[in-house]
Design a protein around this motif. Structure first.
Motif, PDB file in Angstrom:
ATOM      1  N   CYS A 108      40.229  46.270  44.434  1.00  0.00           N
ATOM      2  CA  CYS A 108      39.195  45.458  43.803  1.00  0.00           C
ATOM      3  C   CYS A 108      38.047  45.288  44.792  1.00  0.00           C
ATOM      4  CB  CYS A 108      39.746  44.082  43.402  1.00  0.00           C
ATOM      5  SG  CYS A 108      40.080  42.992  44.815  1.00  0.00           S
ATOM      6  N   HIS A 109      36.921  44.771  44.321  1.00  0.00           N
ATOM      7  CA  HIS A 109      35.768  44.464  45.166  1.00  0.00           C
ATOM      8  C   HIS A 109      36.173  43.344  46.120  1.00  0.00           C
ATOM      9  CE1 HIS A 109      31.917  43.439  46.658  1.00  0.00           C
ATOM     10  NE2 HIS A 109      31.190  43.745  45.606  1.00  0.00           N
ATOM     11  N   ALA A 110      36.254  43.646  47.421  1.00  0.00           N
ATOM     12  CA  ALA A 110      36.788  42.692  48.396  1.00  0.00           C
ATOM     13  C   ALA A 110      35.952  41.434  48.545  1.00  0.00           C
ATOM     14  CB  ALA A 110      36.944  43.371  49.751  1.00  0.00           C
ATOM     15  N   LEU A 111      34.657  41.517  48.266  1.00  0.00           N
ATOM     16  CA  LEU A 111      33.776  40.363  48.479  1.00  0.00           C
ATOM     17  C   LEU A 111      33.478  39.617  47.183  1.00  0.00           C
ATOM     18  CD1 LEU A 111      31.305  41.925  51.082  1.00  0.00           C
ATOM     19  CD2 LEU A 111      33.448  40.678  51.478  1.00  0.00           C
ATOM     20  N   ASP A 112      34.176  39.958  46.105  1.00  0.00           N
ATOM     21  CA  ASP A 112      34.020  39.297  44.811  1.00  0.00           C
ATOM     22  C   ASP A 112      35.275  38.452  44.557  1.00  0.00           C
ATOM     23  OD1 ASP A 112      33.921  38.532  42.161  1.00  0.00           O
ATOM     24  OD2 ASP A 112      33.297  40.479  41.399  1.00  0.00           O
ATOM     25  N   PRO A 113      35.181  37.113  44.729  1.00  0.00           N
ATOM     26  CA  PRO A 113      36.371  36.261  44.570  1.00  0.00           C
ATOM     27  C   PRO A 113      37.044  36.397  43.204  1.00  0.00           C
ATOM     28  CG  PRO A 113      34.582  35.022  45.592  1.00  0.00           C
ATOM     29  CD  PRO A 113      33.999  36.330  45.137  1.00  0.00           C
ATOM     30  N   ASP A 114      36.256  36.592  42.148  1.00  0.00           N
ATOM     31  CA  ASP A 114      36.844  36.734  40.809  1.00  0.00           C
ATOM     32  C   ASP A 114      37.658  38.022  40.704  1.00  0.00           C
ATOM     33  OD1 ASP A 114      35.716  34.346  39.953  1.00  0.00           O
ATOM     34  OD2 ASP A 114      33.901  35.317  39.195  1.00  0.00           O
ATOM     35  N   ALA A 115      37.148  39.094  41.306  1.00  0.00           N
ATOM     36  CA  ALA A 115      37.874  40.366  41.300  1.00  0.00           C
ATOM     37  C   ALA A 115      39.165  40.250  42.108  1.00  0.00           C
ATOM     38  CB  ALA A 115      36.990  41.477  41.870  1.00  0.00           C
ATOM     39  N   VAL A 116      39.092  39.554  43.238  1.00  0.00           N
ATOM     40  CA  VAL A 116      40.279  39.350  44.069  1.00  0.00           C
ATOM     41  C   VAL A 116      41.334  38.567  43.298  1.00  0.00           C
ATOM     42  CG1 VAL A 116      41.173  38.285  46.179  1.00  0.00           C
ATOM     43  CG2 VAL A 116      38.967  39.483  46.218  1.00  0.00           C
ATOM     44  N   GLN A 117      40.881  37.572  42.527  1.00  0.00           N
ATOM     45  CA  GLN A 117      41.808  36.782  41.716  1.00  0.00           C
ATOM     46  C   GLN A 117      42.541  37.657  40.704  1.00  0.00           C
ATOM     47  OE1 GLN A 117      42.689  33.360  41.759  1.00  0.00           O
ATOM     48  NE2 GLN A 117      44.190  34.161  40.300  1.00  0.00           N
ATOM     49  N   LYS A 118      41.864  38.657  40.169  1.00  0.00           N
ATOM     50  CA  LYS A 118      42.495  39.562  39.205  1.00  0.00           C
ATOM     51  C   LYS A 118      43.666  40.318  39.841  1.00  0.00           C
ATOM     52  CE  LYS A 118      38.433  40.469  36.287  1.00  0.00           C
ATOM     53  NZ  LYS A 118      37.499  41.518  35.794  1.00  0.00           N
ATOM     54  N   VAL A 119      43.531  40.676  41.101  1.00  0.00           N
ATOM     55  CA  VAL A 119      44.614  41.378  41.796  1.00  0.00           C
ATOM     56  C   VAL A 119      45.830  40.469  41.923  1.00  0.00           C
ATOM     57  CG1 VAL A 119      45.363  42.324  44.013  1.00  0.00           C
ATOM     58  CG2 VAL A 119      43.165  42.999  43.059  1.00  0.00           C
ATOM     59  N   PHE A 120      45.595  39.231  42.344  1.00  0.00           N
ATOM     60  CA  PHE A 120      46.708  38.284  42.476  1.00  0.00           C
ATOM     61  C   PHE A 120      47.400  38.075  41.131  1.00  0.00           C
ATOM     62  CE2 PHE A 120      44.529  37.058  46.421  1.00  0.00           C
ATOM     63  CZ  PHE A 120      45.614  36.913  47.283  1.00  0.00           C
ATOM     64  N   ALA A 121      46.599  37.978  40.056  1.00  0.00           N
ATOM     65  CA  ALA A 121      47.165  37.757  38.729  1.00  0.00           C
ATOM     66  C   ALA A 121      47.965  38.969  38.259  1.00  0.00           C
ATOM     67  CB  ALA A 121      46.056  37.440  37.734  1.00  0.00           C
ATOM     68  N   ALA A 122      47.421  40.175  38.456  1.00  0.00           N
ATOM     69  CA  ALA A 122      48.101  41.394  38.005  1.00  0.00           C
ATOM     70  C   ALA A 122      49.422  41.603  38.738  1.00  0.00           C
ATOM     71  CB  ALA A 122      47.193  42.602  38.197  1.00  0.00           C
ATOM     72  N   LYS A 123      49.432  41.298  40.023  1.00  0.00           N
ATOM     73  CA  LYS A 123      50.649  41.485  40.816  1.00  0.00           C
ATOM     74  C   LYS A 123      51.614  40.303  40.708  1.00  0.00           C
ATOM     75  CE  LYS A 123      50.570  42.901  45.037  1.00  0.00           C
ATOM     76  NZ  LYS A 123      51.573  43.991  45.032  1.00  0.00           N
ATOM     77  N   GLU A 124      51.135  39.180  40.147  1.00  0.00           N
ATOM     78  CA  GLU A 124      51.907  37.936  40.144  1.00  0.00           C
ATOM     79  C   GLU A 124      52.251  37.561  41.583  1.00  0.00           C
ATOM     80  OE1 GLU A 124      55.203  38.393  37.459  1.00  0.00           O
ATOM     81  OE2 GLU A 124      53.946  39.291  35.911  1.00  0.00           O
ATOM     82  N   ARG A 125      51.247  37.657  42.414  1.00  0.00           N
ATOM     83  CA  ARG A 125      51.381  37.460  43.857  1.00  0.00           C
ATOM     84  C   ARG A 125      50.915  36.058  44.246  1.00  0.00           C
ATOM     85  NH1 ARG A 125      50.446  41.665  47.989  1.00  0.00           N
ATOM     86  NH2 ARG A 125      49.706  40.815  49.965  1.00  0.00           N
ATOM     87  N   PRO A 126      51.642  35.376  45.116  1.00  0.00           N
ATOM     88  CA  PRO A 126      51.203  34.040  45.540  1.00  0.00           C
ATOM     89  C   PRO A 126      49.906  34.116  46.348  1.00  0.00           C
ATOM     90  CG  PRO A 126      53.074  34.772  46.849  1.00  0.00           C
ATOM     91  CD  PRO A 126      52.924  35.767  45.739  1.00  0.00           C
ATOM     92  N   LEU A 127      49.061  33.114  46.195  1.00  0.00           N
ATOM     93  CA  LEU A 127      47.775  33.099  46.897  1.00  0.00           C
ATOM     94  C   LEU A 127      47.937  32.909  48.402  1.00  0.00           C
ATOM     95  CD1 LEU A 127      45.695  30.944  44.385  1.00  0.00           C
ATOM     96  CD2 LEU A 127      45.589  33.420  44.716  1.00  0.00           C
ATOM     97  N   THR A 128      49.154  32.645  48.838  1.00  0.00           N
ATOM     98  CA  THR A 128      49.424  32.487  50.270  1.00  0.00           C
ATOM     99  C   THR A 128      49.601  33.831  50.974  1.00  0.00           C
ATOM    100  OG1 THR A 128      51.768  32.247  49.699  1.00  0.00           O
ATOM    101  CG2 THR A 128      50.488  30.219  50.017  1.00  0.00           C
ATOM    102  N   ASP A 129      49.616  34.918  50.201  1.00  0.00           N
ATOM    103  CA  ASP A 129      49.835  36.256  50.765  1.00  0.00           C
ATOM    104  C   ASP A 129      48.520  37.033  50.722  1.00  0.00           C
ATOM    105  OD1 ASP A 129      51.356  38.187  51.941  1.00  0.00           O
ATOM    106  OD2 ASP A 129      52.285  38.918  50.111  1.00  0.00           O
ATOM    107  N   PRO A 130      47.809  37.167  51.839  1.00  0.00           N
ATOM    108  CA  PRO A 130      46.463  37.750  51.844  1.00  0.00           C
ATOM    109  C   PRO A 130      46.429  39.249  51.545  1.00  0.00           C
ATOM    110  CG  PRO A 130      47.218  37.427  54.083  1.00  0.00           C
ATOM    111  CD  PRO A 130      48.267  36.812  53.189  1.00  0.00           C
ATOM    112  N   LEU A 131      45.231  39.765  51.332  1.00  0.00           N
ATOM    113  CA  LEU A 131      45.034  41.178  51.011  1.00  0.00           C
ATOM    114  C   LEU A 131      44.393  41.909  52.185  1.00  0.00           C
ATOM    115  CD1 LEU A 131      43.581  40.886  47.377  1.00  0.00           C
ATOM    116  CD2 LEU A 131      45.964  40.766  48.140  1.00  0.00           C
ATOM    117  N   ILE A 132      44.600  43.220  52.219  1.00  0.00           N
ATOM    118  CA  ILE A 132      44.002  44.075  53.251  1.00  0.00           C
ATOM    119  C   ILE A 132      42.739  44.719  52.694  1.00  0.00           C
ATOM    120  CG2 ILE A 132      44.322  46.160  54.644  1.00  0.00           C
ATOM    121  CD1 ILE A 132      47.329  45.523  54.700  1.00  0.00           C
TER     122      ILE A 132
END
Length: 358
Positions: A108-132
């Motif tokens: 996803c677009h790394a500097l777009d918070p809404d796009a980043v949120q989509k990744v967390f939602a799709a993966k069902e990933r906790p927000l405590t686990d950051p992205l690379i």
């Protein structure tokens, strides 16, 4: 009103069983004729009426369940011919899964918070686990790190990038102000790497933005190394999956995820009171502690940094970490799995049937 205590107990037991059955096991028939026939004749009518009411409730639940729409298939495999469109999709805040030399990433677009949120939602990933964040050039990463290029930290980052990038190494350092907090679990540290896979690098160039990309699977599952792995796990998510074999001959030798395991992750800090910085390997991968020490020695920084590996250190899902791969529930297969021992394989303890299954 029921005044007979034994009868009330029987009524209550059957009623609660019917409710639980209607909600959880609506498809399972109840065979209670033998139970009802064993009840005294003067109570049978009441229990038969209750049983009929219960079965009606079960049938209604079955009808409701049959009317619940199935999740639509949203995932889509695309060929490498569509990288231009994939890049535009990433710029617009949507998701694209792509191969790297390690595993498939969900980008996803790394500097777009809404796009980043989509990744967390799709993966069902906790927000405590950051992205690379994936970039093609060291200069792109330096704009995301808050490290002076002339400082010891900046020199160490440059030396490691020069030696291991592009490749399977992720470097974690203090983040610049423009990095979204959601991307780094509010820790103030951002993880960056430069992949060597040609498709990944081409996609980043087409997107013209840094791409945040964890592994392209549901959180806790084993990371995928093929497009069909991603498709199976993210079938109902709105994601395009770049498949090098799409529209190609099935015998194609296109290289995908040669390393096959996640990148090494190392955190760099220079906050020790004794003036010595620290490089901690948070996740093991293709780059070892010895590799770090050799590069630092060549750069004249071996006296400035101590290198160590974080061994047997895991955190709960609700605890924020500076890098992925630190939680207890991670990389877990969701099918029965076995470890094949060469010694046990040749042992007489195993039957011939067991050996064939292995």
């Amino acid at each position: 009103m029921l005044t007979n205590k034994p009868l009330f107990c029987l009524w209550y037991m059957l009623f609660t069983t019917a409710i639980v059955t209607s909600r959880k096991l609506a498809s399972t028939p109840i065979r209670s004729g033998a139970f009802i026939s064993s009840v005294r004749p003067n109570n049978r009518d009441r229990l038969n009426r209750l049983y009929s009411s219960s079965m009606t409730a079960i049938k209604l639940t079955q009808q409701e369940n049959s009317q619940v729409p199935k999740k639509p298939v949203l995932a889509k495999k695309v060929s490498c011919d569509t990288l231009e469109e994939c890049g535009a999709r990433l710029r617009n805040g949507d998701l694209v899964a792509f191969p790297t030399e390690t595993v498939y990433g969900l980008g996803c677009h790394a500097l777009d918070p809404d796009a980043v949120q989509k990744v967390f939602a799709a993966k069902e990933r906790p927000l405590t686990d950051p992205l690379i964040v994936h970039v093609t050039e060291t200069s792109d990463a330096q704009r995301l790190w808050n490290a002076d290029e002339n400082s010891e930290e900046g020199r160490a980052l440059q030396a490691l990038c020069d030696n291991f990038w592009p490749g399977p190494l992720t470097l974690v350092a203090k983040a610049a102000k423009n990095v979204p907090q959601i991307l780094m679990a509010n820790t103030g540290y951002v993880a960056c790497r430069s992949p060597s896979h040609s498709i990944a690098r081409s996609l980043i160039d087409k997107a013209m933005v840094p791409i945040a990309a964890p592994s392209a699977n549901k959180f806790g599952h084993v990371s995928p190394t093929r497009a069909h792995h991603v498709y199976d796990d993210l079938l109902h998510e709105d994601v395009w999956i770049v498949d090098p074999k799409e529209k190609q001959d099935s015998a194609s030798s296109t290289s995908v995820c040669d390393v096959g395991v996640e990148s090494t992750v190392a955190k760099i800090t220079c906050e020790n009171g004794d003036g010595i910085g620290k490089i901690v390997v948070l996740r093991q991968g293709a780059v070892s502690v010895i590799d770090f020490e050799e590069v630092l020695a060549k750069a004249g920084l071996d006296k400035s940094f101590a290198v160590e590996a974080a061994i047997d250190k895991t955190t709960a899902d609700h605890v924020a970490t500076v890098a992925p791969g630190q939680t207890v529930r991670h990389y877990a297969p969701h099918i029965p799995s076995f470890i094949l021992s060469e010694e046990r394989y040749g042992s007489s303890e195993l039957s011939e049937e067991d050996k064939k299954s292995l």
